[in-house]
Design a protein around this motif. Structure first.
Motif, short mmCIF file in Angstrom:
data_model
loop_
_atom_site.label_atom_id
_atom_site.label_comp_id
_atom_site.label_asym_id
_atom_site.label_seq_id
_atom_site.Cartn_x
_atom_site.Cartn_y
_atom_site.Cartn_z
N ASN A 211 0.84 -1.20 0.00
CA ASN A 211 0.00 0.00 0.00
C ASN A 211 0.87 1.26 0.00
OD1 ASN A 211 -2.12 -1.79 0.06
ND2 ASN A 211 -2.20 -1.80 2.31
N ARG A 212 2.04 1.17 0.66
CA ARG A 212 2.99 2.28 0.60
C ARG A 212 3.51 2.46 -0.83
NH1 ARG A 212 4.76 0.75 6.46
NH2 ARG A 212 5.93 -1.04 5.73
N ALA A 213 3.78 1.32 -1.49
CA ALA A 213 4.28 1.40 -2.87
C ALA A 213 3.23 2.02 -3.79
CB ALA A 213 4.68 0.01 -3.35
N LEU A 214 1.97 1.73 -3.53
CA LEU A 214 0.90 2.34 -4.33
C LEU A 214 0.84 3.86 -4.08
CD1 LEU A 214 -1.57 1.92 -6.22
CD2 LEU A 214 -2.95 1.58 -4.16
N LEU A 215 0.98 4.24 -2.82
CA LEU A 215 0.98 5.67 -2.48
C LEU A 215 2.08 6.41 -3.22
CD1 LEU A 215 -0.04 7.74 0.16
CD2 LEU A 215 2.43 7.59 0.33
N GLU A 216 3.23 5.78 -3.34
CA GLU A 216 4.35 6.40 -4.03
C GLU A 216 3.92 6.87 -5.43
OE1 GLU A 216 7.81 3.88 -4.21
OE2 GLU A 216 8.94 5.31 -5.44
N ARG A 217 3.08 6.07 -6.08
CA ARG A 217 2.66 6.39 -7.45
C ARG A 217 1.69 7.57 -7.51
NH1 ARG A 217 0.97 0.52 -8.66
NH2 ARG A 217 -0.72 1.55 -9.76
N PHE A 218 1.09 7.91 -6.37
CA PHE A 218 0.16 9.05 -6.34
C PHE A 218 0.83 10.34 -5.86
CE2 PHE A 218 -3.09 5.71 -6.29
CZ PHE A 218 -4.14 6.29 -7.01
N ALA A 219 2.10 10.23 -5.42
CA ALA A 219 2.67 11.32 -4.63
C ALA A 219 3.19 12.52 -5.43
CB ALA A 219 3.80 10.77 -3.75
N ARG A 220 3.53 12.31 -6.68
CA ARG A 220 4.20 13.36 -7.44
C ARG A 220 3.44 14.69 -7.41
NH1 ARG A 220 8.54 13.71 -9.76
NH2 ARG A 220 8.88 11.49 -9.54
N GLY A 221 4.16 15.72 -6.99
CA GLY A 221 3.60 17.08 -7.00
C GLY A 221 2.54 17.34 -5.94
N ARG A 222 2.35 16.41 -5.03
CA ARG A 222 1.28 16.61 -4.03
C ARG A 222 1.85 17.02 -2.67
NH1 ARG A 222 -3.85 14.99 -5.64
NH2 ARG A 222 -3.83 13.71 -7.51
N ARG A 223 0.94 17.65 -1.90
CA ARG A 223 1.26 17.96 -0.49
C ARG A 223 0.65 16.85 0.35
NH1 ARG A 223 3.72 22.66 -0.39
NH2 ARG A 223 3.23 24.15 -2.06
N VAL A 224 1.53 16.09 1.00
CA VAL A 224 1.12 14.84 1.64
C VAL A 224 1.05 15.00 3.15
CG1 VAL A 224 1.73 12.40 1.96
CG2 VAL A 224 2.25 13.55 -0.21
N LEU A 225 -0.02 14.46 3.73
CA LEU A 225 -0.15 14.40 5.18
C LEU A 225 -0.28 12.93 5.59
CD1 LEU A 225 -0.62 15.69 7.99
CD2 LEU A 225 -3.06 15.77 7.44
N ASN A 226 0.67 12.45 6.39
CA ASN A 226 0.67 11.05 6.83
C ASN A 226 0.32 10.99 8.31
OD1 ASN A 226 1.10 8.34 7.28
ND2 ASN A 226 3.34 8.46 7.10
N MET A 227 -0.94 10.66 8.59
CA MET A 227 -1.40 10.60 9.99
C MET A 227 -1.12 9.22 10.56
SD MET A 227 -2.65 13.54 10.29
CE MET A 227 -3.66 13.57 11.72
N PHE A 228 -0.76 9.15 11.84
CA PHE A 228 -0.42 7.89 12.52
C PHE A 228 0.81 7.28 11.83
CE2 PHE A 228 -5.02 8.52 12.43
CZ PHE A 228 -5.36 8.51 13.76
N CYS A 229 1.87 8.06 11.73
CA CYS A 229 2.99 7.71 10.84
C CYS A 229 3.87 6.57 11.38
CB CYS A 229 3.84 8.93 10.57
SG CYS A 229 4.65 9.61 12.04
N TYR A 230 3.90 6.36 12.69
CA TYR A 230 4.79 5.38 13.34
C TYR A 230 6.23 5.49 12.81
CZ TYR A 230 6.51 1.04 15.43
OH TYR A 230 7.25 0.12 16.12
N THR A 231 6.70 4.55 11.98
CA THR A 231 8.10 4.63 11.53
C THR A 231 8.26 5.49 10.27
OG1 THR A 231 7.77 2.62 10.25
CG2 THR A 231 8.71 2.36 12.45
N GLY A 232 7.15 6.08 9.83
CA GLY A 232 7.24 6.99 8.68
C GLY A 232 7.19 6.29 7.33
#
Ligand code: SAH
Length: 394
Positions: A211-232
């Protein structure tokens, strides 16, 4: 020592014949005297037919089945199960020079109820959820080091928070084999400090890898907020995906320190990232509208048992309502529930009612679940726990 026999009540063998690995105490007609918790037992129907072998335990789940249709286990039982678990991870393409962390044993999903093993490089972190697996820990650890290709040198046993409290066993957190504190593991080419000594669970949430790898594909040019990040985890993938900015939030200062350390490991000096030690609900209430266009909500399980479902759903609805209210038009929301007691349908309904409450038009882009190294035995649907939705918010 002869193996003791547990006999079921008449008609109570149905689920065992369908290979469900749990036998509830109400299904049992007689338990032999002098039986110890964690003992290996043979299970029979009321008529004396053999159903299989499992670990006995006092509690509502009285037996966790290890093998069906047999009356004893071979000496190399753990070795064989671990080898087959390892072979599956190989088949899944998870064992690579750029990926050396994965779940090797996922309890019932690997036909080893009560046992969880995560691998970080040459270290295995093992958790027992049943007295039977607690007593088998030495044997399991030895078997682990004997899988030649896995090259496991250290086995850390961490069961103080997973063993049933009532069993009265001495909790134990210690190396059974070797010792190595300070491992850095690699997931899809990204580096993570794994703190199995002090971290939650086995030190890392391996289950969000895909699911993190999928997020990577959506991230370009976006302002990202990661709630409950634990190890980031999500934050680091977002950075690699080309996010404009990434903010990580966790109420635990230790978690935020882990996130910062992992960020420094992968993106030293990169000022796109900031972190906040703050309560997620407060952060969402205080933040400006339209500030983020990619938000991740990966909270701890809000419903840890069936009795907590109602409040859990209220929690998910509240959390998601806030995110829907604040996310920038056209934004993407990754939202998760890791509560086993809450079904996929219930979670989706809670997120739907949050979208109605916030008055946003929402589309489902992806429906997510746990990765294949957290397999679900089809006879044991309770093994499904992680669900997620990727949503576009108009
Ligand atoms: N997304 C993470 C795993 C999250 S685990 C990953 O990919 O690895 C859940 C995290 O939520 C824990 O780190 C815990 O400290 C944090 N947490 C629990 N309650 C919180 C709250 N009310 N506000 C913010 N963080 C919270």
């Amino acid at each position: 020592m002869a193996i003791k026999t547990i006999r079921l009540k008449a008609g109570k063998e149905e689920s065992v014949l369908r290979r469900h690995p749990w036998i509830f105490s109400g299904a049992i007609s007689s338990v032999p005297h002098y039986i110890e918790e964690g003992e290996l037992v043979k299970v029979e129907t009321s008529g004396g037919d053999v159903l299989g072998v499992g670990h006995y335990q006092i509690g509502s789940i009285a037996v966790r089945m290890l093998e069906f249709g047999v009356d004893s286990l071979p000496d190399d039982f753990f070795m064989r199960r671990l080898e087959s678990a390892y072979a599956l991870r190989g088949k899944l393409g998870l064992i690579r020079p750029d990926n050396n962390c994965y779940r090797l044993v996922h309890g019932e999903g690997d036909f080893l109820p009560g046992l969880v093993i995560d691998i970080y490089g040459d270290t295995a972190v093992m958790q027992a959820h049943s007295p039977g697996m607690h007593f088998a820990r030495g044997e399991v650890a030895d078997a682990l080091t004997m899988i030649p290709e896995a090259r496991i040198r250290n086995v850390y046993y961490k069961s103080d928070s997973t063993l049933p409290f009532k069993a009265g066993l001495e909790p134990e957190n210690q190396y059974i084999i070797g010792q190595y504190d300070g491992n850095i593991a690699m997931e899809n080419g990204l580096l993570f400090n794994i703190d199995w000594l002090k971290g939650q669970k086995t030190g890392f949430f391996v289950d969000q890898r895909e699911n993190r790898a999928l997020l990577e594909r959506f991230a370009r040019g976006r302002r990202v907020l990661n709630m409950f990040c634990y190890t980031g985890g999500f934050s680091i993938y977002a950075m690699r995906g080309g996010a404009l900015s990434v903010e990580s939030v966790d109420s635990s200062a230790k978690a935020v320190a882990l996130t910062d350390a992992n960020m420094e490991l992968n993106f030293p000096g990169d000022n796109r990232h900031t972190s906040h030690t703050e309560d997620a609900f407060k952060f969402l209430a205080d933040m400006d509208n339209d500030r983020y266009d990619l938000i991740v909500l990966d909270p701890p399980a809000f419903a840890k048992h069936r009795g907590a479902i109602k409040n859990g759903l209220i929690g998910y609805r509240r959390l998601n309502t806030r995110a829907f209210e604040k996310i920038k038009p056209g934004g993407i929301l990754f939202t998760f529930s890791c509560s086993q007691a809450i079904s996929r349908e219930m979670f989706r309904l809670a997120v739907f009612s949050a979208s109605v409450k916030a008055g946003r038009k929402v589309r489902i882009l992806h429906q997510l679940s746990q990765p294949a190294d957290h397999p679900i035995d089809i006879a044991h649907p309770e093994g499904e726990y992680l669900k997620g939705l990727v949503l576009e918010v108009e």
